[in-house]
Design a protein around this motif. Structure first.
Motif, mmCIF file in Angstrom:
data_model
loop_
_atom_site.group_PDB
_atom_site.id
_atom_site.type_symbol
_atom_site.label_atom_id
_atom_site.label_comp_id
_atom_site.label_asym_id
_atom_site.label_seq_id
_atom_site.Cartn_x
_atom_site.Cartn_y
_atom_site.Cartn_z
ATOM 1 N N VAL A 194 0.863 -1.183 0.000
ATOM 2 C CA VAL A 194 0.000 0.000 0.000
ATOM 3 C C VAL A 194 0.903 1.237 0.000
ATOM 4 O O VAL A 194 1.851 1.306 0.782
ATOM 5 N N GLY A 195 0.601 2.141 -0.916
ATOM 6 C CA GLY A 195 1.401 3.369 -1.024
ATOM 7 C C GLY A 195 2.885 3.068 -1.221
ATOM 8 O O GLY A 195 3.739 3.782 -0.692
ATOM 9 N N GLY A 196 3.181 2.010 -1.918
ATOM 10 C CA GLY A 196 4.572 1.661 -2.189
ATOM 11 C C GLY A 196 5.273 0.984 -1.018
ATOM 12 O O GLY A 196 6.443 0.618 -1.115
ATOM 13 N N ARG A 197 4.560 0.811 0.090
ATOM 14 C CA ARG A 197 5.168 0.170 1.252
ATOM 15 C C ARG A 197 4.715 -1.285 1.358
ATOM 16 O O ARG A 197 3.564 -1.592 1.005
ATOM 17 N N ALA A 198 5.599 -2.147 1.810
ATOM 18 C CA ALA A 198 5.248 -3.554 1.968
ATOM 19 C C ALA A 198 4.973 -3.841 3.439
ATOM 20 O O ALA A 198 5.813 -3.584 4.302
ATOM 21 N N LEU A 199 3.778 -4.330 3.726
ATOM 22 C CA LEU A 199 3.435 -4.737 5.094
ATOM 23 C C LEU A 199 3.548 -6.263 5.162
ATOM 24 O O LEU A 199 3.114 -6.972 4.258
ATOM 25 N N HIS A 200 4.123 -6.749 6.271
ATOM 26 C CA HIS A 200 4.429 -8.176 6.355
ATOM 27 C C HIS A 200 3.440 -8.930 7.226
ATOM 28 O O HIS A 200 3.020 -8.446 8.284
ATOM 29 N N PHE A 201 3.135 -10.125 6.758
ATOM 30 C CA PHE A 201 2.207 -11.006 7.484
ATOM 31 C C PHE A 201 2.746 -11.272 8.887
ATOM 32 O O PHE A 201 3.919 -11.546 9.074
ATOM 33 N N GLY A 202 1.876 -11.211 9.858
ATOM 34 C CA GLY A 202 2.256 -11.579 11.226
ATOM 35 C C GLY A 202 2.708 -10.396 12.049
ATOM 36 O O GLY A 202 2.250 -10.209 13.162
ATOM 37 N N THR A 203 3.612 -9.557 11.481
ATOM 38 C CA THR A 203 4.083 -8.408 12.253
ATOM 39 C C THR A 203 3.279 -7.150 11.934
ATOM 40 O O THR A 203 2.982 -6.353 12.828
ATOM 41 N N ASP A 204 2.898 -6.971 10.649
ATOM 42 C CA ASP A 204 2.157 -5.765 10.251
ATOM 43 C C ASP A 204 0.662 -6.022 10.073
ATOM 44 O O ASP A 204 -0.162 -5.154 10.327
ATOM 45 N N TYR A 205 0.338 -7.204 9.568
ATOM 46 C CA TYR A 205 -1.079 -7.491 9.319
ATOM 47 C C TYR A 205 -1.357 -8.977 9.476
ATOM 48 O O TYR A 205 -0.455 -9.812 9.326
ATOM 49 N N VAL A 206 -2.594 -9.275 9.794
ATOM 50 C CA VAL A 206 -3.084 -10.656 9.830
ATOM 51 C C VAL A 206 -4.524 -10.636 9.339
ATOM 52 O O VAL A 206 -5.338 -9.877 9.865
ATOM 53 N N PRO A 207 -4.847 -11.425 8.326
ATOM 54 C CA PRO A 207 -6.246 -11.504 7.902
ATOM 55 C C PRO A 207 -6.988 -12.543 8.739
ATOM 56 O O PRO A 207 -6.436 -13.579 9.084
ATOM 57 N N LEU A 208 -8.225 -12.256 9.069
ATOM 58 C CA LEU A 208 -9.062 -13.222 9.780
ATOM 59 C C LEU A 208 -10.140 -13.734 8.833
ATOM 60 O O LEU A 208 -10.412 -13.124 7.812
ATOM 61 N N GLY A 209 -10.767 -14.822 9.216
ATOM 62 C CA GLY A 209 -11.879 -15.329 8.407
ATOM 63 C C GLY A 209 -11.427 -15.651 7.008
ATOM 64 O O GLY A 209 -11.867 -15.050 6.037
ATOM 65 N N ARG A 210 -10.542 -16.645 6.897
ATOM 66 C CA ARG A 210 -9.864 -16.869 5.628
ATOM 67 C C ARG A 210 -10.698 -17.541 4.556
ATOM 68 O O ARG A 210 -10.254 -17.720 3.452
ATOM 69 N N ARG A 211 -11.899 -17.948 4.896
ATOM 70 C CA ARG A 211 -12.672 -18.654 3.886
ATOM 71 C C ARG A 211 -13.193 -17.666 2.832
ATOM 72 O O ARG A 211 -14.102 -16.906 3.079
ATOM 73 N N SER A 212 -12.611 -17.685 1.677
ATOM 74 C CA SER A 212 -13.045 -16.867 0.543
ATOM 75 C C SER A 212 -13.299 -15.402 0.888
ATOM 76 O O SER A 212 -14.378 -14.889 0.617
ATOM 77 N N PRO A 213 -12.355 -14.696 1.489
ATOM 78 C CA PRO A 213 -12.613 -13.267 1.670
ATOM 79 C C PRO A 213 -12.495 -12.547 0.321
ATOM 80 O O PRO A 213 -11.871 -13.040 -0.604
ATOM 81 N N ARG A 214 -13.117 -11.372 0.264
ATOM 82 C CA ARG A 214 -13.063 -10.582 -0.975
ATOM 83 C C ARG A 214 -11.641 -10.095 -1.219
ATOM 84 O O ARG A 214 -10.902 -9.803 -0.284
ATOM 85 N N SER A 215 -11.294 -9.970 -2.478
ATOM 86 C CA SER A 215 -9.988 -9.396 -2.819
ATOM 87 C C SER A 215 -10.014 -7.904 -2.498
ATOM 88 O O SER A 215 -11.024 -7.232 -2.703
ATOM 89 N N ILE A 216 -8.913 -7.412 -1.974
ATOM 90 C CA ILE A 216 -8.852 -5.965 -1.699
ATOM 91 C C ILE A 216 -7.794 -5.290 -2.569
ATOM 92 O O ILE A 216 -7.394 -4.162 -2.295
ATOM 93 N N ASP A 217 -7.363 -5.979 -3.620
ATOM 94 C CA ASP A 217 -6.423 -5.357 -4.559
ATOM 95 C C ASP A 217 -7.094 -4.131 -5.192
ATOM 96 O O ASP A 217 -8.200 -4.232 -5.738
ATOM 97 N N GLY A 218 -6.444 -2.997 -5.131
ATOM 98 C CA GLY A 218 -6.973 -1.786 -5.754
ATOM 99 C C GLY A 218 -8.108 -1.142 -4.967
ATOM 100 O O GLY A 218 -8.779 -0.250 -5.484
#
Ligand SMILES: [Zn+2]
Length: 598
Positions: free
Chosen positions: A149-173
């Protein structure tokens, strides 16, 4: 038996319960065998001070059986020896914990099918086989994928964690929009138009993560229906075991239609990640203010996870009634292998000490001060025997005991000259531990007409129940749950059969009470039958301190007790199968797609 959850029938929502998969437990020392208790008890300083009558009883329990058992041929009679032979095979380390969706549970089901075939039952699964395939799939987060986002890379576990992994909507763009403070009813609310197609970033109000999540679950979802998802900067508040559970792949039953309807994306992020998502100041931001646009969102994998029920029929002898069935059930799966090995003797001593403090199983709530006061001298234990590290959950009682009972009943009834009037339907369910998936699937897609099943008798955890395991336990102990919830007559039949037994049981109905906190009625496969109005009886010798631990092993099973319960369930099945009418349903049927309530 599955872990206690608010409800098995609540479909996974955007916000899962904020509860670790397993409670965090520090590595604890241990005491191996009961006969060592004297050697060790002197150093159990904290425990000694907290000693209770249960603790005393626990220390008097019989020594465990040997770690290995030489198998012998089984016989038509239901015997402790046959059950022992079968269970040492079925709950062996080589079965790798029988987690549904893994090859180890397929191997377990192959053994069950081979036994059904060997004793001469009729296959009743898919396409003339003993198996009914269940569409399980495993979802996993791609933990190597960065969220950019905004040219920055956020890392799984330390910066972000998605919940409810069953078919969540894509948030690309997808653009971020500020949604205000979580659960702040006085604050301005995002309009539906402002939220549509956006990722709504909330800020935390006062209180911890649990309160934030609880208030989200309570329905304060603002303009969420049209949004793509939500972002909560609460990652730092999550307990480590919960984070670990989010990293683990999740195997679920894919119900028709579900896979094509993606749910909202729910992201937990660290406070440090917020400036990338919302470059301006949030302190002065108005609700609805635009943030950054997410270039690439989280990535997930979806992999089919083959699993199967095993289904067989012993045909009835009465031409008029053989089209009706008494279903007998147990679950073939367990919970698999832990990511971290623990010292068997140590963990067992610790859980036994917890039990002495009143915990019905190792997951029970126990006053933290009393929990912290448990001290066990691990050196004393290892002086007697070196540590045995173990990561395999063998599930000897859960539900190896019910499974071998099912096989013993099959072998016994198949060998009798005169079959009962109605047919007996043997159903070994998969995916029970993951959420009653095999029994849900079977009752949604029954391989015999659903209405032809006159009763279901479920056996889950029937190999323990002595006084060291449960208050009031002993050789005649048996818990009954649900036996009169649909059919008073069925409950009465169980009582009547018991009166004719050489060694009658003492039934414990306390776990069947309406609203009982353990919620047992909703926690095993019988409920999936009951939801369609099929009368059920759940037989169990109850919870204990090896529940869902690597210590649920064949050497701690009481084979006499197990044989006693197995014979009794056989007798109840025969009585119902020979009735001239089906057990009368005199209580209201539940909504088959509603929430289970005990
Ligand atoms: Zn279980």
């Amino acid at each position: 038996m599955t872990r206690l959850r608010p409800s098995h029938r609540i479909a996974p929502r955007a916000l899962p319960a904020l509860r670790p998969h397993r409670p965090h437990r520090p590595h604890r020392p241990h005491r191996p065998f009961h006969h060592l208790s004297l050697a060790v008890s002197a150093s159990l300083c904290g425990l000694a001070a907290l000693a209770t009558p249960q603790a005393a009883r626990a220390q008097q329990a019989a020594d465990p059986l040997p770690l290995h058992h030489a198998p012998t041929a089984t016989h038509a009679a239901i015997t402790p020896g046959d059950l022992e032979t079968r269970l040492y095979l079925y709950a062996d380390d080589s079965m790798a914990g029988r987690r549904a969706g893994t090859p180890s549970d397929l191997e377990a089901t192959a053994y069950i099918a081979a036994e059904f075939k060997r004793v001469g039952l009729v296959p009743a699964g898919d396409s003339g086989t003993f198996f009914q395939n269940i569409p399980l799939v495993t979802y996993a987060s791609d933990t190597t994928a960065a969220l950019t986002v905004g040219g920055r890379a956020l890392h799984f576990g330390t910066d972000y964690v998605p919940l409810g992994r069953r078919s969540p909507r894509s948030i690309d763009g997808v653009q971020v929009v500020y949604g205000g403070r979580l659960c702040d009813s006085a604050a301005a609310r995002l309009s539906e138009g402002q939220a549509a197609g956006k990722m709504v970033l909330y800020t935390l109000g006062p209180g911890g993560a649990a309160e934030q999540m609880a208030c989200m679950r309570a329905g304060d979802r603002g303009a969420l229906p049209k949004s793509t998802g939500i972002i909560i900067p609460g990652l730092q508040l999550l307990p480590p075991p919960f984070l670990a559970s989010v990293r683990r792949p999740q195997t679920v039953l894919e119900r028709p239609g579900e896979e094509t309807t993606p749910g909202p994306m729910v992201l937990l992020v660290s406070p440090e990640a917020v400036p990338a998502l919302f470059p301006g100041s949030l302190d002065s931001a108005q609700v609805g203010a635009p943030g950054a646009t997410i270039e690439q969102g989280p990535r997930f994998t979806r992999t089919p996870a083959p699993a199967r029920n095993v289904i067989a029929i012993l045909p009835g002898s009465d031409p008029r009634l053989k089209g009706e069935y008494v279903a007998l059930g147990a679950h073939n799966d367990h919970i698999g292998v832990n990511p971290i090995a623990v010292d068997h003797d140590s963990i067992r001593a610790y859980n036994e000490a917890l039990h002495a403090l009143g915990a019905v199983d190792p997951f029970s709530e126990v006053d933290p001060a009393r929990r912290a006061a448990i001290h066990i001298n691990v050196d004393s234990l290892h002086h007697i025997r070196p540590a045995r590290r173990d990561s395999i959950n063998n599930g000897a009682d859960d539900d190896g005991s019910g499974t071998v009972a099912l096989l013993e009943i099959a072998e016994n009834l198949a060998a009798t000259k005169h079959h009962p009037r109605r047919s007996i339907l043997f159903v070994s369910h998969t995916g029970e531990e993951l959420g009653l998936f095999g029994s849900e699937y079977f009752t949604d897609h029954p391989t015999v007409p659903r209405d032809s099943i006159v009763a279901q008798l479920n056996m889950d955890m029937i190999g323990r129940g002595d006084s060291a395991d449960i208050a009031g336990g002993g050789p005649a102990y048996l818990q009954l749950v649900g036996s009169r919830r649909l059919s008073t007559e069925l409950g009465d039949i169980v009582e009547a059969v018991n009166k004719t037994e050489a060694q009658p049981f003492r039934f414990d109905y306390q776990y069947d009470a309406n609203g009982h906190p353990e919620n047992i009625y909703c926690r095993s496969d019988h409920y999936e039958y009951a939801r369609f109005g099929i009368p059920i009886v759940f037989f169990t010798t109850g919870q204990h301190f090896d529940y869902h631990q690597v210590t649920d092993e064949p050497e701690y099973i009481d084979y006499q007790h197990l044989a006693h319960v197995t014979s009794f369930v056989r007798d109840v099945a025969l009585r119902v199968a020979n009735l001239d009418h089906r057990p009368l349903v005199d209580h209201p049927k539940p909504d088959p797609h509603g929430v289970c309530r005990q």
